[in-house]
Write a protein that holds these residues in place. Sequence first.
Motif, PDB file in Angstrom:
ATOM      1  N   GLY A  81     -24.523  27.064  -5.868  1.00 43.09           N
ATOM      2  CA  GLY A  81     -24.445  26.688  -4.346  1.00 43.09           C
ATOM      3  C   GLY A  81     -24.795  25.366  -3.915  1.00 43.09           C
ATOM      4  O   GLY A  81     -24.514  24.155  -5.374  1.00 43.09           O
ATOM      5  N   TRP A  82     -25.418  24.140  -3.036  1.00 35.78           N
ATOM      6  CA  TRP A  82     -25.543  22.568  -2.651  1.00 35.78           C
ATOM      7  C   TRP A  82     -26.572  22.088  -3.904  1.00 35.78           C
ATOM      8  O   TRP A  82     -27.690  22.502  -4.548  1.00 35.78           O
ATOM      9  N   ILE A  83     -25.378  21.188  -4.582  1.00 30.78           N
ATOM     10  CA  ILE A  83     -25.994  20.434  -5.205  1.00 30.78           C
ATOM     11  C   ILE A  83     -26.639  18.787  -5.580  1.00 30.78           C
ATOM     12  O   ILE A  83     -27.788  18.484  -5.632  1.00 30.78           O
ATOM     13  N   GLY A  84     -26.396  18.299  -4.222  1.00 26.21           N
ATOM     14  CA  GLY A  84     -26.134  16.878  -3.841  1.00 26.21           C
ATOM     15  C   GLY A  84     -25.529  16.579  -3.109  1.00 26.21           C
ATOM     16  O   GLY A  84     -24.393  17.373  -2.451  1.00 26.21           O
ATOM     17  N   ASP A  85     -25.611  15.369  -2.041  1.00 31.42           N
ATOM     18  CA  ASP A  85     -25.141  14.991  -1.222  1.00 31.42           C
ATOM     19  C   ASP A  85     -24.204  14.210  -1.237  1.00 31.42           C
ATOM     20  O   ASP A  85     -24.339  13.693  -2.526  1.00 31.42           O
ATOM     21  N   LYS A  86     -22.668  14.129  -0.671  1.00 29.73           N
ATOM     22  CA  LYS A  86     -22.232  12.642  -1.537  1.00 29.73           C
ATOM     23  C   LYS A  86     -21.768  11.428  -0.539  1.00 29.73           C
ATOM     24  O   LYS A  86     -22.957  11.804   0.607  1.00 29.73           O
ATOM     25  N   LYS A  87     -21.245  10.285  -1.025  1.00 33.28           N
ATOM     26  CA  LYS A  87     -21.853   9.339  -0.562  1.00 33.28           C
ATOM     27  C   LYS A  87     -20.397   9.559   0.621  1.00 33.28           C
ATOM     28  O   LYS A  87     -19.045   9.617   0.555  1.00 33.28           O
ATOM     29  N   PRO A  88     -21.182   8.573   2.369  1.00 28.61           N
ATOM     30  CA  PRO A  88     -19.980   8.443   2.901  1.00 28.61           C
ATOM     31  C   PRO A  88     -18.474   8.384   2.982  1.00 28.61           C
ATOM     32  O   PRO A  88     -17.821   8.777   2.868  1.00 28.61           O
ATOM     33  N   GLU A  89     -18.716   7.251   1.501  1.00 26.26           N
ATOM     34  CA  GLU A  89     -16.802   6.948   0.886  1.00 26.26           C
ATOM     35  C   GLU A  89     -16.028   8.070   0.369  1.00 26.26           C
ATOM     36  O   GLU A  89     -15.142   8.145   0.331  1.00 26.26           O
ATOM     37  N   ASP A  90     -17.100   9.268   0.279  1.00 28.88           N
ATOM     38  CA  ASP A  90     -16.181   9.572  -0.753  1.00 28.88           C
ATOM     39  C   ASP A  90     -15.293  11.174  -0.055  1.00 28.88           C
ATOM     40  O   ASP A  90     -15.460  12.854  -0.244  1.00 28.88           O
ATOM     41  N   TRP A  91     -16.219  11.136   1.400  1.00 30.42           N
ATOM     42  CA  TRP A  91     -16.030  12.105   2.303  1.00 30.42           C
ATOM     43  C   TRP A  91     -14.078  12.261   2.601  1.00 30.42           C
ATOM     44  O   TRP A  91     -13.650  11.106   2.403  1.00 30.42           O
ATOM     45  N   ILE A  92     -13.934  13.603   2.843  1.00 30.39           N
ATOM     46  CA  ILE A  92     -12.935  13.212   3.864  1.00 30.39           C
ATOM     47  C   ILE A  92     -13.210  13.570   4.950  1.00 30.39           C
ATOM     48  O   ILE A  92     -13.118  14.202   5.794  1.00 30.39           O
ATOM     49  N   GLN A  93     -11.781  12.315   5.142  1.00 33.09           N
ATOM     50  CA  GLN A  93     -12.399  12.313   7.066  1.00 33.09           C
ATOM     51  C   GLN A  93     -10.688  11.609   7.587  1.00 33.09           C
ATOM     52  O   GLN A  93      -9.911  11.810   7.137  1.00 33.09           O
ATOM     53  N   VAL A  94     -10.328  12.518   8.669  1.00 29.28           N
ATOM     54  CA  VAL A  94      -9.274  12.510  10.324  1.00 29.28           C
ATOM     55  C   VAL A  94      -9.942  11.622  11.276  1.00 29.28           C
ATOM     56  O   VAL A  94     -10.618  12.508  11.686  1.00 29.28           O
ATOM     57  N   GLU A  95      -9.387  10.555  11.573  1.00 27.51           N
ATOM     58  CA  GLU A  95      -9.834   9.329  12.554  1.00 27.51           C
ATOM     59  C   GLU A  95      -9.097  10.665  13.513  1.00 27.51           C
ATOM     60  O   GLU A  95      -7.578  10.742  13.704  1.00 27.51           O
ATOM     61  N   ASN A  96      -9.732  10.032  15.512  1.00 26.46           N
ATOM     62  CA  ASN A  96      -8.627  10.316  16.266  1.00 26.46           C
ATOM     63  C   ASN A  96      -8.370  11.732  16.555  1.00 26.46           C
ATOM     64  O   ASN A  96      -7.262  11.665  17.452  1.00 26.46           O
ATOM     65  N   VAL A  97      -9.193  12.573  15.628  1.00 24.23           N
ATOM     66  CA  VAL A  97      -9.219  13.953  15.855  1.00 24.23           C
ATOM     67  C   VAL A  97      -9.192  14.316  17.717  1.00 24.23           C
ATOM     68  O   VAL A  97      -8.502  15.507  18.473  1.00 24.23           O
ATOM     69  N   HIS A  98     -10.772  14.147  18.311  1.00 25.74           N
ATOM     70  CA  HIS A  98     -10.937  14.561  19.780  1.00 25.74           C
ATOM     71  C   HIS A  98     -11.257  12.808  20.375  1.00 25.74           C
ATOM     72  O   HIS A  98     -11.276  11.916  20.090  1.00 25.74           O
ATOM     73  N   GLU A  99     -11.598  12.458  21.470  1.00 25.43           N
ATOM     74  CA  GLU A  99     -11.448  11.148  22.719  1.00 25.43           C
ATOM     75  C   GLU A  99     -13.477  11.394  21.879  1.00 25.43           C
ATOM     76  O   GLU A  99     -14.239  12.264  21.816  1.00 25.43           O
ATOM     77  N   PRO A 100     -13.543  10.542  21.562  1.00 22.35           N
ATOM     78  CA  PRO A 100     -14.762  10.035  21.267  1.00 22.35           C
ATOM     79  C   PRO A 100     -16.278   9.931  22.593  1.00 22.35           C
ATOM     80  O   PRO A 100     -15.861   9.481  23.380  1.00 22.35           O
ATOM     81  N   LEU A 101     -17.489   9.834  22.102  1.00 28.81           N
ATOM     82  CA  LEU A 101     -18.347  10.124  22.870  1.00 28.81           C
ATOM     83  C   LEU A 101     -19.128   8.503  22.541  1.00 28.81           C
ATOM     84  O   LEU A 101     -19.655   8.414  23.539  1.00 28.81           O
ATOM     85  N   VAL A 102     -19.156   8.292  21.407  1.00 26.57           N
ATOM     86  CA  VAL A 102     -19.276   6.682  21.069  1.00 26.57           C
ATOM     87  C   VAL A 102     -18.504   5.868  20.079  1.00 26.57           C
ATOM     88  O   VAL A 102     -17.269   6.349  19.945  1.00 26.57           O
ATOM     89  N   ASP A 103     -18.217   4.236  21.459  1.00 27.44           N
ATOM     90  CA  ASP A 103     -17.385   3.849  20.665  1.00 27.44           C
ATOM     91  C   ASP A 103     -17.353   2.927  19.373  1.00 27.44           C
ATOM     92  O   ASP A 103     -19.094   2.713  18.053  1.00 27.44           O
ATOM     93  N   MET A 104     -16.697   2.938  19.162  1.00 28.61           N
ATOM     94  CA  MET A 104     -16.934   1.913  17.272  1.00 28.61           C
ATOM     95  C   MET A 104     -18.135   1.234  16.423  1.00 28.61           C
ATOM     96  O   MET A 104     -18.587   0.716  16.169  1.00 28.61           O
ATOM     97  N   ASP A 105     -18.071  -0.065  17.977  1.00 23.93           N
ATOM     98  CA  ASP A 105     -18.989  -1.375  17.898  1.00 23.93           C
ATOM     99  C   ASP A 105     -20.644  -0.484  17.962  1.00 23.93           C
ATOM    100  O   ASP A 105     -21.442  -0.838  16.786  1.00 23.93           O
ATOM    101  N   THR A 106     -20.989   0.196  19.012  1.00 22.32           N
ATOM    102  CA  THR A 106     -22.134   1.064  19.034  1.00 22.32           C
ATOM    103  C   THR A 106     -22.399   1.612  17.786  1.00 22.32           C
ATOM    104  O   THR A 106     -23.545   1.632  16.946  1.00 22.32           O
ATOM    105  N   TYR A 107     -21.798   2.341  16.969  1.00 19.05           N
ATOM    106  CA  TYR A 107     -21.620   3.044  16.118  1.00 19.05           C
ATOM    107  C   TYR A 107     -21.935   2.363  14.650  1.00 19.05           C
ATOM    108  O   TYR A 107     -23.228   2.554  13.548  1.00 19.05           O
TER     109      TYR A 107
END
Length: 319
Positions: free
Chosen positions: A50-76
């Motif tokens: 099962g769960w061992i631990g959480d990965k660092k965000p830089e190790d996530w697999i990310q796909v950008e611009n999938v849907h319209e953002p609810l928050v702008d990048m500067d605020t995030y």
Amino acid sequence: MRNHVTKWEKEYGEKGIYMWDFSTIKQILANPVYIGTIASQKADYRFKVGWIGDKKPEDWIQVENVHEPLVDMDTYNLVQEKVKMRKRPDAWGNYGIFAGLVKCGECGSTMNQRVANAKSKTRILTCAKYNRYGVAHCSQHRLELDMLYQIVLEQIRSCAALALADETKVMEELRKSCQCDSEEESRRIKEKLSESERRLSELDVLISKLYEDWVAGRINETNFTRMMEKAQGEQEVLQKKVDTMRERLNGAAREQEDNSKWLSLIRQHADIKELDREMLHLLIKEIVVHEDMAEGKRSTTVEIHFNFMKQGSQLTVKS
């Protein structure tokens, strides 16, 4: 397969699944789904474990611009910086308005709030490393909290008043701090970039023709290798120059955009009467306190770094 339970589940059973605490809010704030990005592979799992631990965000697999953002990048991005700040409550469980913002200019430690002494109620800020390890590691960097309050308040008022009085002059001063100091320099970089990109296209064609000539037997392998190494060497050098010029132009464009955002933000606070925590975190990235001793006199320099600003403003207080 979930192999762990929260403290709320232990206390409230099945209802504990739906209990929220600060860690839940922190996870929500860090979730990139609100900026239109889908992230997966955020945790380490082992088969039958099962769960061992959480990965660092830089190790996530990310796909950008999938849907319209609810928050702008500067605020995030601003929220991510604020979440990283370590903030601790005082003896009464309250958070100071400057909590997490004030840093020591020498060692980079957080400036802690306390009273000056047992007889005085004057609240001061001092270097956390000095408080813990003593003068061998850093100096006190003492600064009265009320004095810092007035410095920051006056600085915000001053910047806002200047922005309202002469927006063109302020933008010109901000532009001088950009990577491209003038429009003429920016134009020269764009010309060099265009010229280098044309040459890269020519080299791509040349390399293709060299390969075709070698396959067709029009040139021998020795000449092919020599000419190919020369063309690829020039291509590699040019590509590095192109990347550098693009980054410089993009950086200057981002700085200009940030300057406009800062100007729009600061103008809204020309008539402020008092500071609050929300306002400070909206306007200010960090406050750095420097200390200097000369001829037995101590001088403290307060450096205010605003959000969206590359350079900080300084004010020296002598004591």
